[in-house]
Each structure stands twice: as structure tokens, then as C-alpha cells.
Design a protein around this motif. Structure first.
Motif, PDB file in Angstrom:
ATOM      1  N   MET A   1      45.877  44.803  40.201  1.00 29.90           N
ATOM      2  CA  MET A   1      44.628  44.149  40.616  1.00 29.90           C
ATOM      3  C   MET A   1      44.814  43.455  41.961  1.00 29.90           C
ATOM      4  O   MET A   1      43.926  43.510  42.830  1.00 29.90           O
ATOM      5  CB  MET A   1      44.186  43.138  39.552  1.00 29.90           C
ATOM      6  CG  MET A   1      43.734  43.770  38.250  1.00 29.90           C
ATOM      7  SD  MET A   1      42.299  44.884  38.429  1.00 29.90           S
ATOM      8  CE  MET A   1      41.023  43.723  38.910  1.00 29.90           C
TER       9      MET A   1
ATOM     10  N   GLU B   1      42.291  48.902  41.084  1.00 28.30           N
ATOM     11  CA  GLU B   1      41.583  48.562  39.851  1.00 28.30           C
ATOM     12  C   GLU B   1      41.548  49.734  38.876  1.00 28.30           C
ATOM     13  O   GLU B   1      41.641  49.541  37.659  1.00 28.30           O
ATOM     14  CB  GLU B   1      40.156  48.111  40.182  1.00 28.30           C
ATOM     15  CG  GLU B   1      40.103  46.805  40.949  1.00 28.30           C
ATOM     16  CD  GLU B   1      38.687  46.302  41.142  1.00 28.30           C
ATOM     17  OE1 GLU B   1      37.758  46.942  40.591  1.00 28.30           O
ATOM     18  OE2 GLU B   1      38.500  45.284  41.823  1.00 28.30           O
TER      19      GLU B   1
ATOM     20  N   TYR C   1      39.867  40.665  34.049  1.00 23.24           N
ATOM     21  CA  TYR C   1      39.671  41.566  35.186  1.00 23.24           C
ATOM     22  C   TYR C   1      38.393  42.398  35.127  1.00 23.24           C
ATOM     23  O   TYR C   1      37.869  42.802  36.170  1.00 23.24           O
ATOM     24  CB  TYR C   1      40.866  42.529  35.297  1.00 23.24           C
ATOM     25  CG  TYR C   1      42.194  41.819  35.430  1.00 23.24           C
ATOM     26  CD1 TYR C   1      42.370  40.777  36.349  1.00 23.24           C
ATOM     27  CD2 TYR C   1      43.285  42.190  34.649  1.00 23.24           C
ATOM     28  CE1 TYR C   1      43.588  40.126  36.470  1.00 23.24           C
ATOM     29  CE2 TYR C   1      44.515  41.555  34.766  1.00 23.24           C
ATOM     30  CZ  TYR C   1      44.663  40.517  35.676  1.00 23.24           C
ATOM     31  OH  TYR C   1      45.868  39.880  35.791  1.00 23.24           O
TER      32      TYR C   1
END
Length: 659
Positions: A435, A440, A371
């Protein structure tokens, strides 16, 4: 005084050089090393002592049996201990030997001081002495009026001139110390045992011998060269002679010791004799004496004769030194006996280390890489995970006392709770869901929380597993040192932003035991022999059906006409002009000892036989050998490699029947 200026002195016992290092020695030394490493990490000035105890009658006898001088034998065995501790990367500051000249000077100085204080006097000692334990016992302490209560071996009645230490003078002061310092003996349950022993009354202590020469001589001013100091005065003084007592006193500012770590079998010497010696010398007493239990195998104390000894080097080489360290320190509450098994070790590696610690690191490496291109930022941790962070910080701040109370298992149990907090944070925070939802910052905060918990755990685990935790710290972008301990543990700061490093799994899964121990080899050989014996018996039985030679068979009634008894050799001497015969006086529990003339001179010396037990055919008709009456026969086994006597596995009362 702040921790940074504190001087901390940590010791193991000095190990007696009558045998090679075993798992019990490793356990004591690893505990001490862990305490020393933690204290250094916390900014303290540490002096960590270990070494070997090399004097005494037992060493003199062992060297003689091997055709070596006592010094040569001590050099050889001491080197094995030092080599193992170096291979185990034990961070000792000094390895002392009681044959070191400075140590012997310090012991002589202590003896002179005690003598001048009126605490040492000369008299005659008569009592039961165990060579193996280097200890005197009263008649009431013996087993069956003869055998040592500690090791079970036969004792010898010794009468000789001796110097005595006035131990009885310090009985009340010792009791006052135990009462005023409840944690002077750890675990605290052991303190009650010591108090009860002292309350029963203390006799003055014999501290010199004249019947052997391998020891520290008395100070020259006493002009009594036939005496050497008895092993416990010599041995215990190492804790201060290592600091320069009696010589330059260069490191005496480390005294008193923070903790003496020992096995429970030598607690009496450390908790009674040693503080009394210190009182006589006017020195402060140690803060703590920690006595751990024995490591057993299948519930039995390990011994070479049973073939169940665990070689610590073999186990560490197979499973990894740091995994072995973790297991030893986590598996057993300090003070209790622990049962070693490879299966328990494998379970700790796979579960605690692999699943809890290793997989947690792998999880955040994977998620941060997927990520955030392996970047981790701590900015949102306190905003999104304040309660989890606070819960973990509370644990980080509470574990230290467990370590200095030598509750290493409790320390690790508590520390592992933080890993559960971290794993739960991932499971409930679900960064992968965040996500997808475009959150985030929250996903990063969860990953960063776990990274910070891992970092702080690695710091506090560092004294236990220094190389492993250094690898974890490297992956998390920092080094483990006093500065990071202060910053992340004491001041509760968080990691600066960093790029996590991808590393191979730290704890590969282990499915089956990796080492066939001596005990397991013996068991396999035993089963093989039994299988072959059964097959042979079956073959012989079949032959017997076809052809039975009755003349070669003995009935059970005929067998029981033979009287086999256990005897104790009380005297032994060579038969003049004979190359084969020894004349023995053997106690069979009768009114007088029996004289037995045995052809074993090629394989045994008289000195080796005295105070050992043998198996005797007791109802043989007396026979004359070289003009001497022999009233029995010793059982022995002989093959191409020579002869050895058949003996009972454990001491038994003279005259005990063998059947």
C-alpha cells in the motif's frame, strides 16, 4: 454413481444402559456425526443411526437393585443418552432402542430365517459366563481359572439349554472377506487381530438364555417361550431393524452401512459375529467397521471407582462444545488410546484455533478495513498468487479420504497446512508495504487469497465445527451448503466480491483449567485428609509422650497373628427367623468353602453377594450363631449412613493374604 445420488449409512454402537454417558460415548458419537455432516455437505443422502441397547441380565439386575422394573430403568438411562446427544446437537436421523416393538419383530424375523436356513440348533451350553460383559468364555481364556479376561470380574459356571448359531460354518467365508476387503476393518492394524482370532478356530455361538426373562422372545412358531435371545444377536440386529428389516423395510436401500463406528472392546462382536449373521441372512456386509481406542486419564482407563471419569457435558459447557469436538477429533490418531487433560485441550484452543484460525480471520478483517473499507475482491488472486493458491487447492482436494478412513486427526493436520500457507502469504506479501508503494492491486490480491483459503477451510471444517464455521462464512459473505461446497471445493472457484463483516474474536484465550474434575476434587480431598491426618498424628504423638496407655496398643507381632484373606462368596441365603443374619459359603482357596454367618441382612441381599469378593478374618475361633457354626468374620465399615463391606479394589485369587 455421482455423490449426489449416493446413499450413505453411518452408525454408532447402541450404548448399553447400565451407566450414564461418558467421554468414550461422546467420542464415538462425535466422530459419526462429523462423517454424517460431511456426507450431507457433499450432497449425499445420509441416514445416521444411534441409540441404546436395553436387554440382558445385567439390566435386569441393575433395575432390581434400584427397585425398578427393567423397562423403567431402561427408559430412564436411554433418555439421558438422547438428552445429551440433543444438547450436543448430534444430527442423528434415528435413535433406536432395542425395546422398540419394530426392532423386536425384526430380531424375531432374523432368528426365524437363520433357523429355517439350518444355521440355528438347540443344545445344552456349559461354560463360564460373565454377567458384566454378557459373554461366555472358555476355561483357557479365564484369568486364574475364574476371572473374566475383559473386565476382571468373577465368572459363573452356567449350564442351561440354549440355541446355538453355527458360527463355525462361516469361518472360511469370514477369512475370505477379510482378505478380499483389506479396509473392511479400520484401522487396518486391527484387522490382523481379528484374522488371528478367527484362524484359531470358531466355536458355535450360544444365542439364547433361559436363566433370565428380560430380552426378546423367540418366534412363536418355535413354541419355546422359556428362551430369550442373548444380547449380542438382539443388539447387532439394530443396524438393519432401524431400516425396517422384518417390518416395512422402508429404508433398506441404505444398506449396506458405509461404516459402523465402535469402541475396540466390542470389535470381535462386530467383525466376526455380525458379518456371519449377515451371511446367514443373505444380506450384504458393511463397507467398514471402525474401532477406536479408549480415552484414559493419567494412563489409566476411566472408571467411577478410581474417581477419574471425565463428564463430557461438564467439559463442553466450560470450554465450548465445538472446541471440545475439535480437540477430540484432532488430539488422537483413530484406533489408539488417548489421554485426556484440560491442559492439552487449552493448548489446542489457544494454538490451533486461536492463533492459527481465529487470528488469521482477524488479520484480514483489520487490513481490509484499514485499506479497502472492508471490501474484498478476488480478481487478482490467480494473477499474483497462483502458486500459493494451487498449493492450497491441492490440499483441499486430498483430505476427504482421510475422513472416510476415520483419520480425523490427519484430515485436520492437512487442513491446517492451508492456514500456514495463508499466514505465510501475508508475511511475505506484506500488504502494508504494498500500500505504501502504491501497489493496491497486489495488496488486495494477498488479502483476497487469504479470504479464499479461509472460506474453503471453513467449508471443510464445517462438519467438525458447524456453528463456528457458519460464523466465519457469514463474515466472508457466503453460506456453507452443498452448492458452495461444489463451487468452491470441487470446481475450485473463488469467492465473489463481498464486504467482510467485523466480528468479535472467535477463540478467547484461556489461561487456566476451567473445570475441577472428579479426579482433581478427589486428589484435593485426599491431600486435605492426609494433611489433617499428619497434624492429628503429631498431636496424638505429643499426647502419647505425656501419657501412654500401653494396654491399648498392639505390637506389630500381635497384628500379624491375625490372618486376613480375600474370599469369593459362592453361595448366600437368609437365615430363617433372623432379621439380621445371612449364611454364606466363602471360597478362601482351601479344600472346601467356609461357612460364615454374618449380620448384614439389613444392608445386602443374598443375590447381591454371590460371585463378589470379601475380606475375611480367617483365623477366628469358630462360633455358633442360631445353631450354625461360623468359621470367620467379614470386614465391614459402619457409620450413621449404614454398613458396607470392605472389598479388594480389583479381583484377587481366593485365599490371597491381606497385609
Amino acid at each position: 454413481m455421482s455423490d449426489k445420488c449416493k446413499k450413505v449409512y453411518i452408525t454408532t454402537p447402541i450404548y448399553y444402559v447400565n451407566d450414564v454417558p461418558h467421554i468414550g460415548h461422546a467420542y464415538t458419537t462425535i466422530i459419526a456425526d462429523t462423517l454424517a455432516r460431511y456426507s450431507r455437505l457433499a450432497g449425499m443422502d445420509v441416514f445416521f443411526l444411534t441409540g441404546t441397547d436395553e436387554h440382558g441380565q445385567k439390566i435386569e439386575h441393575a433395575a432390581e437393585a434400584r427397585g425398578k422394573t427393567p423397562q423403567e430403568y431402561a427408559d430412564e438411562i436411554s433418555a439421558r443418552f438422547k438428552k445429551l446427544w440433543d444438547e450436543f446437537e448430534i444430527s442423528y436421523d434415528k435413535f433406536i432402542r432395542t425395546t422398540d416393538p419394530d426392532h423386536m419383530k425384526g430380531v424375531q424375523k432374523a432368528f426365524e430365517t437363520m433357523y429355517d436356513n439350518g444355521d440355528i440348533y438347540k443344545d445344552v451350553y456349559r461354560g463360564h459366563y460373565c454377567v458384566s460383559c454378557e459373554t461366555f468364555f472358555t476355561g483357557t481364556q479365564l484369568v486364574d481359572d475364574e476371572f473374566c479376561p475383559e473386565c476382571g470380574r468373577s465368572t459363573t459356571i452356567v449350564e442351561e439349554e440354549s440355541y446355538f448359531f453355527r458360527l463355525s460354518k462361516y469361518q472360511d467365508r469370514l477369512l475370505e472377506w477379510y482378505e478380499s476387503k483389506p479396509d473392511c476393518i479400520l484401522p487396518k492394524s486391527k484387522r490382523n487381530e481379528v484374522i488371528n482370532f478367527v484362524r484359531n478356530g470358531l466355536d458355535d455361538l450360544s444365542i439364547t438364555r433361559t436363566s433370565f426373562d428380560w430380552g426378546v422372545k423367540l418366534p412363536e412358531k418355535l413354541n419355546d417361550p422359556k428362551h430369550v435371545m442373548y444380547v449380542w444377536l438382539d443388539a447387532l440386529m439394530n443396524y438393519v431393524t432401524a431400516l425396517g428389516y422384518g417390518t416395512d423395510e422402508a429404508k433398506m436401500d441404505y444398506w449396506p452401512a458405509k461404516i459402523h463406528l465402535i469402541g475396540k472392546d466390542i470389535l470381535r462382536f462386530h467383525a466376526i459375529y455380525w458379518p456371519a449373521f449377515l451371511m446367514s441372512l443373505g444380506l450384504e456386509l458393511p463397507h467398514h467397521i471402525g474401532a477406536h481406542g479408549w480415552w484414559t486419564r493419567n494412563g489409566e482407563k476411566m472408571s467411577k471407582s478410581k474417581g477419574n471419569v471425565v463428564d463430557p457435558k461438564e467439559i463442553a459447557d466450560a470450554y465450548g462444545l465445538e472446541n471440545f469436538r475439535y480437540f477430540m477429533l484432532r488430539e488422537v490418531p483413530f484406533g489408539q488410546d488417548g489421554d485426556f487433560s484440560q491442559r492439552a485441550l487449552i493448548d489446542r484452543i489457544n494454538s490451533d484455533l486461536g492463533n492459527d484460525l481465529g487470528n488469521l480471520l482477524n488479520r484480514i478483517i483489520g487490513m481490509s478495513g484499514k485499506y479497502f473499507d472492508f471490501r474484498i475482491e478476488s480478481e487478482g488472486v490467480r494473477l499474483h498468487h497462483a502458486s500459493q493458491l494451487e498449493e492450497a487447492e491441492k490440499i483441499f482436494g486430498s483430505v476427504e479420504p482421510f475422513l472416510y478412513e476415520v483419520q480425523t486427526n490427519r484430515y485436520l493436520e492437512e487442513l491446517w497446512k492451508t492456514l500456514r500457507i495463508a499466514n505465510k502469504a501475508i508475511d511475505t506479501g506484506m500488504p502494508w508495504v504494498k500500500m505504501k508503494e502504491g501497489k493496491e492491486e497486489e495488496a488486495m490480491a494477498t488479502i483476497a487469497l487469504v479470504a479464499n483459503i479461509l472460506a474453503k477451510t471453513a467449508i471443510l471444517l464445517h462438519p467438525f465445527m458447524p456453528k463456528t464455521t457458519r460464523t466465519i462464512a457469514g463474515a466472508l459473505g457466503f453460506e456453507i451448503e452443498t452448492e458452495t461446497y461444489e463451487r468452491l471445493i470441487k470446481r475450485k472457484e473463488l469467492l465473489e466480491d463481498f464486504t467482510i463483516e467485523k466480528i468479535p474474536p472467535l477463540f478467547p484465550r484461556i489461561e487456566e483449567p476451567l473445570v475441577e474434575t472428579a479426579a482433581e476434587k478427589n486428589e484435593a480431598e485426599k491431600k486435605s485428609v492426609e494433611k489433617e491426618a499428619r497434624a492429628k498424628e503429631k498431636r496424638e504423638s505429643k499426647k502419647g509422650e505425656e501419657r501412654q496407655d500401653a494396654a491399648n496398643l498392639v505390637t506389630i507381632d500381635q497384628f500379624f497373628q491375625i490372618q486376613l484373606k480375600v474370599g469369593t462368596v459362592i453361595e448366600a441365603e437368609e437365615v430363617p427367623k433372623s432379621k439380621k443374619l445371612l449364611r454364606l459359603q466363602v471360597d478362601l482357596g482351601e479344600e472346601r468353602p467356609r461357612q460364615i454367618v454374618a449380620g448384614i441382612k439389613e444392608w445386602y441381599t443374598p443375590e447381591e453377594l454371590v460371585n463378589t469378593q470379601v475380606c475375611v478374618v480367617a483365623n477366628l475361633k469358630p462360633a455358633k450363631l442360631m445353631g450354625m457354626v461360623s468359621e470367620g468374620m467379614l470386614l465391614a465399615a459402619k457409620d450413621d449412613e449404614g454398613l458396607c463391606l470392605v472389598r479388594p479394589e480389583k479381583p484377587r485369587k481366593p485365599g490371597s493374604s491381606i497385609g
